[in-house]
Design a protein around this motif. Sequence first.
Motif, PDB file in Angstrom:
ATOM      1  N   UNK A   4     -37.266  28.968 -33.601  1.00 20.39           N
ATOM      2  CA  UNK A   4     -37.028  28.311 -32.317  1.00 20.39           C
ATOM      3  C   UNK A   4     -35.688  28.722 -31.741  1.00 20.39           C
ATOM      4  N   UNK A   5     -34.688  28.848 -32.593  1.00 14.92           N
ATOM      5  CA  UNK A   5     -33.364  29.266 -32.151  1.00 14.92           C
ATOM      6  C   UNK A   5     -33.397  30.693 -31.587  1.00 14.92           C
ATOM      7  N   UNK A   6     -34.140  31.557 -32.244  1.00 13.55           N
ATOM      8  CA  UNK A   6     -34.259  32.938 -31.773  1.00 13.55           C
ATOM      9  C   UNK A   6     -34.990  32.970 -30.435  1.00 13.55           C
ATOM     10  N   UNK A   7     -36.046  32.179 -30.303  1.00 10.33           N
ATOM     11  CA  UNK A   7     -36.770  32.108 -29.035  1.00 10.33           C
ATOM     12  C   UNK A   7     -35.868  31.590 -27.919  1.00 10.33           C
ATOM     13  N   UNK A   8     -35.089  30.574 -28.224  1.00 14.22           N
ATOM     14  CA  UNK A   8     -34.174  30.025 -27.213  1.00 14.22           C
ATOM     15  C   UNK A   8     -33.146  31.069 -26.808  1.00 14.22           C
ATOM     16  N   UNK A   9     -32.614  31.803 -27.784  1.00  9.77           N
ATOM     17  CA  UNK A   9     -31.653  32.864 -27.476  1.00  9.77           C
ATOM     18  C   UNK A   9     -32.257  33.893 -26.533  1.00  9.77           C
ATOM     19  N   UNK A  10     -33.474  34.320 -26.839  1.00 11.30           N
ATOM     20  CA  UNK A  10     -34.153  35.304 -25.988  1.00 11.30           C
ATOM     21  C   UNK A  10     -34.405  34.743 -24.593  1.00 11.30           C
ATOM     22  N   UNK A  13     -31.163  34.594 -22.712  1.00  8.53           N
ATOM     23  CA  UNK A  13     -30.724  35.960 -22.385  1.00  8.53           C
ATOM     24  C   UNK A  13     -31.520  36.489 -21.186  1.00  8.53           C
ATOM     25  N   UNK A  14     -32.827  36.264 -21.185  1.00  2.00           N
ATOM     26  CA  UNK A  14     -33.652  36.686 -20.040  1.00  2.00           C
ATOM     27  C   UNK A  14     -33.258  35.924 -18.780  1.00  2.00           C
ATOM     28  N   UNK A  15     -33.009  34.627 -18.928  1.00  4.12           N
ATOM     29  CA  UNK A  15     -32.615  33.819 -17.776  1.00  4.12           C
ATOM     30  C   UNK A  15     -31.296  34.323 -17.205  1.00  4.12           C
ATOM     31  N   UNK A  16     -30.345  34.610 -18.052  1.00  3.72           N
ATOM     32  CA  UNK A  16     -29.039  35.101 -17.604  1.00  3.72           C
ATOM     33  C   UNK A  16     -29.197  36.416 -16.841  1.00  3.72           C
ATOM     34  N   UNK A  17     -30.070  37.292 -17.303  1.00  3.90           N
ATOM     35  CA  UNK A  17     -30.307  38.576 -16.636  1.00  3.90           C
ATOM     36  C   UNK A  17     -31.093  38.419 -15.332  1.00  3.90           C
ATOM     37  N   UNK A  18     -31.921  37.387 -15.255  1.00  2.43           N
ATOM     38  CA  UNK A  18     -32.802  37.215 -14.093  1.00  2.43           C
ATOM     39  C   UNK A  18     -32.087  36.640 -12.873  1.00  2.43           C
ATOM     40  N   UNK A  19     -30.898  36.127 -13.064  1.00  2.00           N
ATOM     41  CA  UNK A  19     -30.191  35.490 -11.949  1.00  2.00           C
ATOM     42  C   UNK A  19     -29.594  36.555 -11.033  1.00  2.00           C
ATOM     43  N   UNK A  20     -30.500  37.154 -10.237  1.00  2.00           N
ATOM     44  CA  UNK A  20     -30.138  38.123  -9.213  1.00  2.00           C
ATOM     45  C   UNK A  20     -31.051  37.888  -8.019  1.00  2.00           C
ATOM     46  N   UNK A  21     -30.629  38.257  -6.820  1.00  3.05           N
ATOM     47  CA  UNK A  21     -31.480  38.040  -5.651  1.00  3.05           C
ATOM     48  C   UNK A  21     -32.859  38.698  -5.752  1.00  3.05           C
ATOM     49  N   UNK A  22     -32.987  39.744  -6.531  1.00  2.67           N
ATOM     50  CA  UNK A  22     -34.293  40.408  -6.674  1.00  2.67           C
ATOM     51  C   UNK A  22     -35.228  39.639  -7.582  1.00  2.67           C
ATOM     52  N   UNK A  27     -36.317  33.921 -12.192  1.00  2.00           N
ATOM     53  CA  UNK A  27     -35.237  33.019 -12.608  1.00  2.00           C
ATOM     54  C   UNK A  27     -35.704  31.571 -12.569  1.00  2.00           C
ATOM     55  N   UNK A  28     -36.438  31.194 -11.526  1.00  6.01           N
ATOM     56  CA  UNK A  28     -36.951  29.817 -11.428  1.00  6.01           C
ATOM     57  C   UNK A  28     -37.921  29.505 -12.563  1.00  6.01           C
ATOM     58  N   UNK A  29     -38.809  30.451 -12.844  1.00 13.49           N
ATOM     59  CA  UNK A  29     -39.784  30.244 -13.919  1.00 13.49           C
ATOM     60  C   UNK A  29     -39.092  30.109 -15.273  1.00 13.49           C
ATOM     61  N   UNK A  30     -38.141  30.988 -15.527  1.00  8.31           N
ATOM     62  CA  UNK A  30     -37.423  30.930 -16.806  1.00  8.31           C
ATOM     63  C   UNK A  30     -36.582  29.664 -16.911  1.00  8.31           C
ATOM     64  N   UNK A  31     -35.991  29.230 -15.807  1.00 12.91           N
ATOM     65  CA  UNK A  31     -35.205  27.998 -15.816  1.00 12.91           C
ATOM     66  C   UNK A  31     -36.109  26.807 -16.132  1.00 12.91           C
ATOM     67  N   UNK A  32     -37.280  26.761 -15.521  1.00 11.14           N
ATOM     68  CA  UNK A  32     -38.223  25.672 -15.805  1.00 11.14           C
ATOM     69  C   UNK A  32     -38.607  25.674 -17.281  1.00 11.14           C
TER      70      UNK A  32
END
Length: 97
Positions: A4-10, A13-22, A27-32
């Motif tokens: 679970x910790x590894x999944x949360x890290x991933x 990490x994806x959420x942090x990378x997704x926070x761009x205007x493109x 980003x919304x889906x990953x945040x949810x």
Amino acid sequence: MKQLSIRAERLFARLDEAVTPRNVQLARELLARANATAAHDRAEDEDRIAGAAADFAVTQTRVQEAANAERAMERAEEELAELTARARTAPEWLRSP
């Protein structure tokens, strides 16, 4: 628990990378997903990433709403100009009160 910790890290990490205007929708889906699965047991960095992503999503929504309002205003101005032009060419008896 380690898995679970590894999944949360991933996920974060994806959420942090997704926070761009493109990547607004991603980003919304990953945040949810992050809020649904990891909100109760976050590290400080994960809280920071989630907070930044939430701020980003709100800002992007406001930007989109402003752009939509601007387009609506432009359409209204065009319609007003068209109606004004038509009124100028109407017969005199139509323009009198």
